[in-house]
Design a protein around this motif. Structure first.
Motif, PDB file in Angstrom:
ATOM      1  N   SER A  67       0.943  -1.119   0.160  1.00 27.58           N
ATOM      2  CA  SER A  67      -0.187   0.049   0.108  1.00 27.58           C
ATOM      3  C   SER A  67       0.856   1.232   0.025  1.00 27.58           C
ATOM      4  O   SER A  67       1.893   1.095   0.616  1.00 27.58           O
ATOM      5  N   VAL A  68       0.292   2.291  -0.262  1.00 31.31           N
ATOM      6  CA  VAL A  68       0.992   3.680  -0.422  1.00 31.31           C
ATOM      7  C   VAL A  68      -0.239   4.873   0.055  1.00 31.31           C
ATOM      8  O   VAL A  68      -1.296   4.437  -0.613  1.00 31.31           O
ATOM      9  N   THR A  69       0.204   5.551   1.339  1.00 27.87           N
ATOM     10  CA  THR A  69      -0.985   6.446   1.519  1.00 27.87           C
ATOM     11  C   THR A  69       0.069   7.844   1.294  1.00 27.87           C
ATOM     12  O   THR A  69       0.911   7.831   1.756  1.00 27.87           O
ATOM     13  N   VAL A  70      -0.788   8.705   1.263  1.00 32.24           N
ATOM     14  CA  VAL A  70      -0.418  10.185   0.888  1.00 32.24           C
ATOM     15  C   VAL A  70      -1.026  11.196   1.964  1.00 32.24           C
ATOM     16  O   VAL A  70      -2.141  11.246   1.727  1.00 32.24           O
ATOM     17  N   GLN A 110      -1.254   1.294  -9.386  1.00 23.96           N
ATOM     18  CA  GLN A 110      -0.314   0.032  -9.477  1.00 23.96           C
ATOM     19  C   GLN A 110       0.722   0.102  -8.348  1.00 23.96           C
ATOM     20  O   GLN A 110       1.792   0.923  -8.370  1.00 23.96           O
ATOM     21  N   VAL A 111       0.650  -0.747  -7.301  1.00 31.02           N
ATOM     22  CA  VAL A 111       1.719  -0.575  -6.385  1.00 31.02           C
ATOM     23  C   VAL A 111       2.618  -2.022  -6.499  1.00 31.02           C
ATOM     24  O   VAL A 111       1.840  -2.914  -6.626  1.00 31.02           O
ATOM     25  N   GLY A 130      -1.037   5.627 -15.554  1.00 28.51           N
ATOM     26  CA  GLY A 130      -0.069   5.205 -16.795  1.00 28.51           C
ATOM     27  C   GLY A 130       1.105   5.818 -16.473  1.00 28.51           C
ATOM     28  O   GLY A 130       2.020   5.838 -17.198  1.00 28.51           O
ATOM     29  N   ARG A 131       1.467   6.676 -15.414  1.00 22.90           N
ATOM     30  CA  ARG A 131       2.485   7.332 -15.031  1.00 22.90           C
ATOM     31  C   ARG A 131       3.296   6.753 -13.858  1.00 22.90           C
ATOM     32  O   ARG A 131       2.615   6.683 -12.770  1.00 22.90           O
ATOM     33  N   ARG A 132       4.645   6.710 -13.952  1.00 25.80           N
ATOM     34  CA  ARG A 132       5.299   6.368 -12.742  1.00 25.80           C
ATOM     35  C   ARG A 132       5.455   7.390 -11.957  1.00 25.80           C
ATOM     36  O   ARG A 132       6.356   8.397 -12.090  1.00 25.80           O
ATOM     37  N   ALA A 133       4.683   7.595 -10.773  1.00 27.44           N
ATOM     38  CA  ALA A 133       4.613   8.538  -9.905  1.00 27.44           C
ATOM     39  C   ALA A 133       5.605   8.451  -8.846  1.00 27.44           C
ATOM     40  O   ALA A 133       5.964   9.739  -8.479  1.00 27.44           O
ATOM     41  N   LEU A 134       6.119   7.291  -8.378  1.00 27.30           N
ATOM     42  CA  LEU A 134       6.989   7.309  -7.296  1.00 27.30           C
ATOM     43  C   LEU A 134       7.645   5.975  -7.223  1.00 27.30           C
ATOM     44  O   LEU A 134       7.375   4.848  -7.658  1.00 27.30           O
ATOM     45  N   ASP A 194       7.449  12.333  -9.612  1.00 25.31           N
ATOM     46  CA  ASP A 194       6.570  13.362  -9.296  1.00 25.31           C
ATOM     47  C   ASP A 194       5.158  13.440  -8.880  1.00 25.31           C
ATOM     48  O   ASP A 194       4.232  13.516  -9.429  1.00 25.31           O
ATOM     49  N   LEU A 195       5.106  12.552  -7.852  1.00 27.89           N
ATOM     50  CA  LEU A 195       3.863  12.132  -7.363  1.00 27.89           C
ATOM     51  C   LEU A 195       2.854  13.208  -6.985  1.00 27.89           C
ATOM     52  O   LEU A 195       1.821  13.317  -7.140  1.00 27.89           O
ATOM     53  N   LEU A 196       3.584  14.488  -6.333  1.00 25.49           N
ATOM     54  CA  LEU A 196       2.732  15.356  -5.873  1.00 25.49           C
ATOM     55  C   LEU A 196       2.072  16.236  -7.157  1.00 25.49           C
ATOM     56  O   LEU A 196       0.877  16.351  -6.828  1.00 25.49           O
ATOM     57  N   SER A 197       2.810  16.257  -8.112  1.00 31.75           N
ATOM     58  CA  SER A 197       1.997  16.947  -9.212  1.00 31.75           C
ATOM     59  C   SER A 197       0.966  15.983  -9.756  1.00 31.75           C
ATOM     60  O   SER A 197      -0.066  16.500 -10.378  1.00 31.75           O
TER      61      SER A 197
END
Length: 229
Positions: A67-70, A110-111, A130-134, A194-197
């Motif tokens: 999991s990922v939480t923000v 997708q984690v 579809g973007r590699r956010a992190l 660029d997870l934040l954006s």
């Protein structure tokens, strides 16, 4: 012996914290919450972790999941310190379905996790739309994990027990997460993406900080109207 309504066991927890402009972050929050600063900055944190187990009143639920939480760090109307969650991602569909109950905004993503056998290294990734956010690559150190000093930056990030959220029709609600003090250990880490954006949050104004914990047990109490906190 009383049993907690919901208990979540988390393991191999990697906290990635980005400093952001406080005024810009305030515009993303409900107007009844106030940004809390540390070192003159506001902060947004992504937590890559393994949910090792979930139980409700002692009954096991679901399977282990990544999991990922923000989240960010806020104060409520009466100055209570707490958290506000922007998004969550998980490999467990049961957890995702429970999002409204937990006031977590589970989103499609997708984690993934890859470990280097015998070397202690891990790589965790999050893809959104579809973007590699992190991407987080990290190696925990061998020294024993310890609790953070009360007035330290580390304690600012991890020792939180309230979660603020908006309920139906914009009502103000608060939940409580009980836990023992987090034990944090040394870690070598590299953070990319660029997870934040991707989430529509302010761009970082500095490099990320990283903390690592081998895990903890979280007791989650139901949300209730803020007036009764």
């Amino acid at each position: 012996m009383s049993r907690k309504p919901l208990t979540v066991h988390v393991a191999d927890v990697c906290f990635c914290h980005w400093p952001v402009d406080p005024d810009a972050l305030a515009r993303t929050l409900p107007d009844w919450l106030t940004v809390e600063r540390a070192a003159d900055d506001a902060w947004v944190t992504a937590i890559h972790h393994t949910v090792a187990g979930v139980s409700a009143f002692g009954v096991d639920l679901g399977n282990p999941a990544e999991s990922v939480t923000v989240r960010t760090y806020v104060q409520g109307p009466d100055g209570q310190r707490g958290l506000y969650f922007f998004a969550a991602f998980t490999t467990d569909p049961i957890a995702s379905a429970a999002g409204p109950l937990l006031r977590l905004n589970y989103r499609d993503g997708q984690v993934t996790r890859r470990d280097a056998d015998g070397e202690g290294r891990s790589e965790r990734t999050l893809d959104v739309d579809g973007r590699r956010a992190l991407t987080v690559r990290y190696t925990p150190g061998e020294e024993a994990a310890t609790t953070a000093p009360p007035d330290s930056m580390a304690a600012f990030f991890v020792e939180r027990f309230r979660v603020f959220a908006e309920g139906p029709l914009g009502t103000r609600v608060v939940g409580h997460v009980g836990h023992d003090p987090w034990e944090l250990g040394p870690v070598e880490a590299a953070v990319e993406g660029d997870l934040l954006s991707v989430l529509g949050l302010p761009e970082p104004v500095g490099d990320p900080l990283v903390h690592y914990s081998p895990g903890n047990e979280l007791g989650v109490a139901p949300f209730r109207p803020l007036a009764f906190d």
